[in-house]
Structures are given as C-alpha cells and as structure tokens.
Design a protein around this motif. Structure first.
Motif, PDB file in Angstrom:
ATOM      1  N   MET A 129       0.849  -1.149   0.000  1.00  0.00           N
ATOM      2  CA  MET A 129       0.000   0.000   0.000  1.00  0.00           C
ATOM      3  C   MET A 129       0.898   1.214   0.000  1.00  0.00           C
ATOM      4  O   MET A 129       1.882   1.259   0.706  1.00  0.00           O
ATOM      5  CB  MET A 129      -0.879  -0.027   1.256  1.00  0.00           C
ATOM      6  CG  MET A 129      -1.953   0.997   1.239  1.00  0.00           C
ATOM      7  SD  MET A 129      -3.057   0.852   2.648  1.00  0.00           S
ATOM      8  CE  MET A 129      -3.910  -0.644   2.275  1.00  0.00           C
ATOM      9  N   THR A 130       0.580   2.218  -0.771  1.00  0.00           N
ATOM     10  CA  THR A 130       1.421   3.391  -0.903  1.00  0.00           C
ATOM     11  C   THR A 130       0.609   4.649  -0.711  1.00  0.00           C
ATOM     12  O   THR A 130      -0.494   4.756  -1.219  1.00  0.00           O
ATOM     13  CB  THR A 130       2.065   3.439  -2.312  1.00  0.00           C
ATOM     14  OG1 THR A 130       2.767   2.221  -2.519  1.00  0.00           O
ATOM     15  CG2 THR A 130       2.993   4.599  -2.454  1.00  0.00           C
ATOM     16  N   THR A 131       1.155   5.585   0.037  1.00  0.00           N
ATOM     17  CA  THR A 131       0.560   6.906   0.147  1.00  0.00           C
ATOM     18  C   THR A 131       1.470   7.849  -0.604  1.00  0.00           C
ATOM     19  O   THR A 131       2.668   7.871  -0.371  1.00  0.00           O
ATOM     20  CB  THR A 131       0.460   7.343   1.620  1.00  0.00           C
ATOM     21  OG1 THR A 131      -0.303   6.373   2.319  1.00  0.00           O
ATOM     22  CG2 THR A 131      -0.173   8.705   1.745  1.00  0.00           C
ATOM     23  N   VAL A 132       0.916   8.620  -1.514  1.00  0.00           N
ATOM     24  CA  VAL A 132       1.716   9.505  -2.349  1.00  0.00           C
ATOM     25  C   VAL A 132       1.305  10.938  -2.101  1.00  0.00           C
ATOM     26  O   VAL A 132       0.128  11.261  -2.078  1.00  0.00           O
ATOM     27  CB  VAL A 132       1.523   9.161  -3.843  1.00  0.00           C
ATOM     28  CG1 VAL A 132       2.359  10.080  -4.710  1.00  0.00           C
ATOM     29  CG2 VAL A 132       1.874   7.718  -4.106  1.00  0.00           C
ATOM     30  N   THR A 133       2.284  11.825  -1.914  1.00  0.00           N
ATOM     31  CA  THR A 133       2.006  13.253  -1.851  1.00  0.00           C
ATOM     32  C   THR A 133       2.559  13.890  -3.102  1.00  0.00           C
ATOM     33  O   THR A 133       3.369  13.305  -3.814  1.00  0.00           O
ATOM     34  CB  THR A 133       2.648  13.899  -0.603  1.00  0.00           C
ATOM     35  OG1 THR A 133       4.050  13.673  -0.652  1.00  0.00           O
ATOM     36  CG2 THR A 133       2.080  13.297   0.669  1.00  0.00           C
ATOM     37  N   LEU A 179       7.484  17.688  -4.952  1.00  0.00           N
ATOM     38  CA  LEU A 179       8.002  19.043  -4.892  1.00  0.00           C
ATOM     39  C   LEU A 179       9.519  18.975  -4.977  1.00  0.00           C
ATOM     40  O   LEU A 179      10.106  17.908  -4.918  1.00  0.00           O
ATOM     41  CB  LEU A 179       7.572  19.733  -3.591  1.00  0.00           C
ATOM     42  CG  LEU A 179       6.066  19.882  -3.359  1.00  0.00           C
ATOM     43  CD1 LEU A 179       5.814  20.424  -1.961  1.00  0.00           C
ATOM     44  CD2 LEU A 179       5.453  20.797  -4.395  1.00  0.00           C
ATOM     45  N   ALA A 180      10.140  20.109  -5.059  1.00  0.00           N
ATOM     46  CA  ALA A 180      11.600  20.160  -5.127  1.00  0.00           C
ATOM     47  C   ALA A 180      12.197  19.582  -3.849  1.00  0.00           C
ATOM     48  O   ALA A 180      11.577  19.609  -2.791  1.00  0.00           O
ATOM     49  CB  ALA A 180      12.051  21.602  -5.312  1.00  0.00           C
ATOM     50  N   ALA A 181      13.425  19.073  -3.952  1.00  0.00           N
ATOM     51  CA  ALA A 181      14.097  18.475  -2.794  1.00  0.00           C
ATOM     52  C   ALA A 181      14.140  19.452  -1.630  1.00  0.00           C
ATOM     53  O   ALA A 181      14.432  20.629  -1.803  1.00  0.00           O
ATOM     54  CB  ALA A 181      15.512  18.064  -3.178  1.00  0.00           C
ATOM     55  N   GLY A 182      13.814  18.959  -0.451  1.00  0.00           N
ATOM     56  CA  GLY A 182      13.834  19.794   0.744  1.00  0.00           C
ATOM     57  C   GLY A 182      12.566  20.610   0.918  1.00  0.00           C
ATOM     58  O   GLY A 182      12.412  21.308   1.902  1.00  0.00           O
ATOM     59  N   SER A 183      11.647  20.557  -0.046  1.00  0.00           N
ATOM     60  CA  SER A 183      10.404  21.324   0.048  1.00  0.00           C
ATOM     61  C   SER A 183       9.441  20.649   1.003  1.00  0.00           C
ATOM     62  O   SER A 183       9.581  19.486   1.348  1.00  0.00           O
ATOM     63  CB  SER A 183       9.736  21.416  -1.327  1.00  0.00           C
ATOM     64  OG  SER A 183      10.558  22.100  -2.220  1.00  0.00           O
ATOM     65  N   THR A 184       8.432  21.394   1.397  1.00  0.00           N
ATOM     66  CA  THR A 184       7.378  20.845   2.225  1.00  0.00           C
ATOM     67  C   THR A 184       6.041  21.110   1.570  1.00  0.00           C
ATOM     68  O   THR A 184       5.919  21.981   0.713  1.00  0.00           O
ATOM     69  CB  THR A 184       7.386  21.460   3.639  1.00  0.00           C
ATOM     70  OG1 THR A 184       7.209  22.862   3.530  1.00  0.00           O
ATOM     71  CG2 THR A 184       8.670  21.154   4.375  1.00  0.00           C
ATOM     72  N   THR A 185       5.034  20.360   1.980  1.00  0.00           N
ATOM     73  CA  THR A 185       3.682  20.558   1.465  1.00  0.00           C
ATOM     74  C   THR A 185       3.054  21.747   2.169  1.00  0.00           C
ATOM     75  O   THR A 185       3.625  22.304   3.105  1.00  0.00           O
ATOM     76  CB  THR A 185       2.818  19.300   1.713  1.00  0.00           C
ATOM     77  OG1 THR A 185       2.694  19.111   3.116  1.00  0.00           O
ATOM     78  CG2 THR A 185       3.424  18.083   1.061  1.00  0.00           C
ATOM     79  N   PRO A 188       6.954  16.962   4.986  1.00  0.00           N
ATOM     80  CA  PRO A 188       7.907  16.718   3.911  1.00  0.00           C
ATOM     81  C   PRO A 188       7.196  16.167   2.676  1.00  0.00           C
ATOM     82  O   PRO A 188       6.253  15.394   2.794  1.00  0.00           O
ATOM     83  CB  PRO A 188       8.849  15.670   4.492  1.00  0.00           C
ATOM     84  CG  PRO A 188       8.571  15.620   5.944  1.00  0.00           C
ATOM     85  CD  PRO A 188       7.208  16.172   6.165  1.00  0.00           C
ATOM     86  N   ALA A 189       7.630  16.605   1.513  1.00  0.00           N
ATOM     87  CA  ALA A 189       7.064  16.095   0.269  1.00  0.00           C
ATOM     88  C   ALA A 189       7.708  14.768  -0.061  1.00  0.00           C
ATOM     89  O   ALA A 189       8.826  14.500   0.336  1.00  0.00           O
ATOM     90  CB  ALA A 189       7.311  17.104  -0.853  1.00  0.00           C
ATOM     91  N   GLY A 190       7.000  13.939  -0.793  1.00  0.00           N
ATOM     92  CA  GLY A 190       7.570  12.669  -1.207  1.00  0.00           C
ATOM     93  C   GLY A 190       6.591  11.539  -1.068  1.00  0.00           C
ATOM     94  O   GLY A 190       5.389  11.740  -1.028  1.00  0.00           O
TER      95      GLY A 190
END
Length: 127
Positions: free
Chosen positions: A1-5, A8-14, A19-21
């Motif tokens: 099962m995967t949750t995807v956000t 975004l650019a590395a080190g970015s946040t939503t 953290p994005a990813g």
C-alpha cells in the motif's frame, strides 16, 4: 500500500508543512495492525483473527475472519446479560472501520466480518 504526496523540489514541504515525497507501508504491516485492532475490539486472541485488505489508491476494504466471544452457556446470568451476537458484531465493524481509518490515514470504506466460531471464557480450575 502506498501513500503519495505531490512531488516538490528536494527539501520542500507541502502546504501542511509536511515533507514532500512518498511513504510506502508494507501490506503486511497494515494486515498485522488490523488483526491486532480487531482482536482488541472484538475481545479475542489476535492469533485467531485473520484480515485480508483490498486497497485502492484512496480507500481500503477489509475482510475480517474471527471467532466471536460468547458467555459460557451454563452461566445463565451472563447469557441473559450478553449483547446479541449480531448487534455486537455490527458495533465491532463500525468501531474497527473508524479506528483503522484513523490509523491507516486513508478511508476504510467497508469492513466485512465473518464469524468463524465462538470463543467462550475458560473455566477456572480450583485446586
């Protein structure tokens, strides 16, 4: 099962400051979590509970197979005071759906509950 956000650019946040990813959670982890939650809610030993999870991107459906606790039949007071099995099973379904939706972080759209037997309390031996 995967949750995807959203990527975004590395080190970015939503927007929520997270953290994005991508976060991957193994299906086995979700299965064991669901089995333990079901055992706790229903009141049986977790080793006797089996859960199958069918998931899509944003939702999950659970199939729970378990024995169900009933009072000893020779304890008439406990039998009279007991909640009917169907009523108790429906309450357990609702509570399990709510708890696992919160724990999984995704909607649990349905919980199918199969009662595979009865589990009565063990008679205590007097020495």
């Amino acid at each position: 099962m995967t949750t995807v956000t959203a990527p975004l650019a590395a080190g970015s946040t939503t927007a929520a400051g997270l953290p994005a990813g991508r976060v991957n959670v193994a299906d086995r982890v979700l299965q064991k979590t669901a089995e333990r939650a079901a055992a706790e809610i229903i009141g049986v030993d977790a080793k006797n509970v089996h859960v199958e999870i069918v998931s899509a991107r944003d939702t999950a459906v659970l199939r729970v197979t378990t024995p169900f606790p009933v009072p000893r039949l020779d304890d008439t007071a406990a039998v009279k005071a007991a909640t009917p099995v169907l009523e108790a099973a429906r309450a357990a379904q609702g509570e399990l759906q709510t708890r696992l939706t919160r724990l999984f972080g995704r909607e649990v759209s349905r919980v199918d509950l199969t009662i595979s037997g009865a589990s009565a309390p063990q008679r205590k031996r007097v020495l």
